[in-house]
Write a protein that holds these residues in place. Sequence first.
Motif, PDB file in Angstrom:
ATOM      1  N   ASP A  23       0.831  -1.190   0.000  1.00 50.18           N
ATOM      2  CA  ASP A  23       0.000   0.000   0.000  1.00 50.18           C
ATOM      3  C   ASP A  23       0.871   1.247   0.000  1.00 50.18           C
ATOM      4  O   ASP A  23       2.057   1.207   0.322  1.00 50.18           O
ATOM      5  N   LYS A  24       0.277   2.323  -0.383  1.00 50.35           N
ATOM      6  CA  LYS A  24       0.977   3.589  -0.561  1.00 50.35           C
ATOM      7  C   LYS A  24       1.759   4.001   0.685  1.00 50.35           C
ATOM      8  O   LYS A  24       2.920   4.395   0.590  1.00 50.35           O
ATOM      9  N   TRP A  25       1.153   3.906   1.837  1.00 52.35           N
ATOM     10  CA  TRP A  25       1.795   4.428   3.045  1.00 52.35           C
ATOM     11  C   TRP A  25       3.043   3.642   3.421  1.00 52.35           C
ATOM     12  O   TRP A  25       4.056   4.228   3.795  1.00 52.35           O
ATOM     13  N   LYS A  26       2.986   2.328   3.329  1.00 53.02           N
ATOM     14  CA  LYS A  26       4.145   1.521   3.716  1.00 53.02           C
ATOM     15  C   LYS A  26       5.338   1.811   2.822  1.00 53.02           C
ATOM     16  O   LYS A  26       6.473   1.912   3.301  1.00 53.02           O
ATOM     17  N   VAL A  27       5.100   1.951   1.548  1.00 56.73           N
ATOM     18  CA  VAL A  27       6.190   2.243   0.620  1.00 56.73           C
ATOM     19  C   VAL A  27       6.790   3.611   0.930  1.00 56.73           C
ATOM     20  O   VAL A  27       8.013   3.777   0.929  1.00 56.73           O
ATOM     21  N   LEU A  28       5.952   4.590   1.239  1.00 57.50           N
ATOM     22  CA  LEU A  28       6.462   5.923   1.558  1.00 57.50           C
ATOM     23  C   LEU A  28       7.210   5.938   2.887  1.00 57.50           C
ATOM     24  O   LEU A  28       8.216   6.640   3.035  1.00 57.50           O
ATOM     25  N   ILE A  29       6.748   5.171   3.854  1.00 57.02           N
ATOM     26  CA  ILE A  29       7.459   5.045   5.134  1.00 57.02           C
ATOM     27  C   ILE A  29       8.829   4.419   4.893  1.00 57.02           C
ATOM     28  O   ILE A  29       9.847   4.902   5.401  1.00 57.02           O
ATOM     29  N   LEU A  30       8.873   3.343   4.115  1.00 54.38           N
ATOM     30  CA  LEU A  30      10.147   2.707   3.780  1.00 54.38           C
ATOM     31  C   LEU A  30      11.079   3.700   3.093  1.00 54.38           C
ATOM     32  O   LEU A  30      12.254   3.804   3.434  1.00 54.38           O
ATOM     33  N   ARG A  31      10.550   4.423   2.126  1.00 55.91           N
ATOM     34  CA  ARG A  31      11.344   5.419   1.392  1.00 55.91           C
ATOM     35  C   ARG A  31      11.991   6.403   2.364  1.00 55.91           C
ATOM     36  O   ARG A  31      13.176   6.703   2.270  1.00 55.91           O
ATOM     37  N   ASP A  32      11.205   6.880   3.311  1.00 61.22           N
ATOM     38  CA  ASP A  32      11.710   7.902   4.224  1.00 61.22           C
ATOM     39  C   ASP A  32      12.679   7.337   5.256  1.00 61.22           C
ATOM     40  O   ASP A  32      13.578   8.037   5.705  1.00 61.22           O
ATOM     41  N   LEU A  89       8.268  11.427  10.438  1.00 57.92           N
ATOM     42  CA  LEU A  89       7.625  10.549   9.454  1.00 57.92           C
ATOM     43  C   LEU A  89       6.284  11.119   9.021  1.00 57.92           C
ATOM     44  O   LEU A  89       5.956  11.123   7.840  1.00 57.92           O
ATOM     45  N   LYS A  90       5.506  11.594   9.969  1.00 54.68           N
ATOM     46  CA  LYS A  90       4.184  12.139   9.642  1.00 54.68           C
ATOM     47  C   LYS A  90       4.317  13.296   8.666  1.00 54.68           C
ATOM     48  O   LYS A  90       3.566  13.400   7.698  1.00 54.68           O
ATOM     49  N   LYS A  91       5.302  14.137   8.889  1.00 62.90           N
ATOM     50  CA  LYS A  91       5.521  15.291   8.014  1.00 62.90           C
ATOM     51  C   LYS A  91       6.038  14.859   6.642  1.00 62.90           C
ATOM     52  O   LYS A  91       5.579  15.341   5.609  1.00 62.90           O
ATOM     53  N   SER A  92       6.988  13.931   6.615  1.00 62.06           N
ATOM     54  CA  SER A  92       7.617  13.559   5.348  1.00 62.06           C
ATOM     55  C   SER A  92       6.738  12.651   4.489  1.00 62.06           C
ATOM     56  O   SER A  92       6.801  12.715   3.268  1.00 62.06           O
ATOM     57  N   VAL A  93       5.929  11.814   5.131  1.00 68.68           N
ATOM     58  CA  VAL A  93       5.077  10.896   4.364  1.00 68.68           C
ATOM     59  C   VAL A  93       3.977  11.670   3.651  1.00 68.68           C
ATOM     60  O   VAL A  93       3.589  11.334   2.540  1.00 68.68           O
ATOM     61  N   GLY A  94       3.465  12.704   4.275  1.00 63.68           N
ATOM     62  CA  GLY A  94       2.453  13.512   3.608  1.00 63.68           C
ATOM     63  C   GLY A  94       1.130  13.476   4.326  1.00 63.68           C
ATOM     64  O   GLY A  94       1.070  13.455   5.557  1.00 63.68           O
ATOM     65  N   ASN A  95       0.082  13.408   3.574  1.00 63.85           N
ATOM     66  CA  ASN A  95      -1.279  13.547   4.092  1.00 63.85           C
ATOM     67  C   ASN A  95      -1.771  12.245   4.723  1.00 63.85           C
ATOM     68  O   ASN A  95      -2.690  11.604   4.216  1.00 63.85           O
ATOM     69  N   ILE A  96      -1.160  11.863   5.827  1.00 63.00           N
ATOM     70  CA  ILE A  96      -1.516  10.632   6.522  1.00 63.00           C
ATOM     71  C   ILE A  96      -1.969  11.007   7.930  1.00 63.00           C
ATOM     72  O   ILE A  96      -1.367  11.881   8.562  1.00 63.00           O
ATOM     73  N   SER A  97      -3.020  10.373   8.393  1.00 63.20           N
ATOM     74  CA  SER A  97      -3.489  10.657   9.746  1.00 63.20           C
ATOM     75  C   SER A  97      -2.577   9.983  10.765  1.00 63.20           C
ATOM     76  O   SER A  97      -1.882   9.009  10.456  1.00 63.20           O
TER      77      SER A  97
END
Length: 110
Positions: A21-30, A41-49
């Motif tokens: 899913d989108k969030w896991k890949v972005l977390i890994l990226r960061d 992480l919250k700031k760098s991942v983007g629009n995630i609650s």
Amino acid sequence: MLKTKNLPQCPVETTLMLIGDKWKVLILRDLLSGTKRFGELKKSVGNISQKVLTSQLRNMEKNGLIYRTVYAEVPPRVEYNLTKLGLSLKPILDVMKDWGENYQSQMCNN
């Protein structure tokens, strides 16, 4: 960690189950660039609650992709890092990045 008997027979499906899913890949990226705190992480991942990020991080920790370190401070400090297994996903993310750049280039030039 997941038990082998709970994994899909198809290795591609296993990979998708872990990072599909989108969030896991972005977390890994960061986290590829190093240790991050929750707020970073919250700031760098983007629009995630906050709720979704917490859930994703717990799931990734349970599956052995990341580990978290809690420091006994007030207020508590928590840091997230990739495990060796998580770091082993770097070549996959690199190929995804290259493919995305190529796609963007082709679509912008048409």
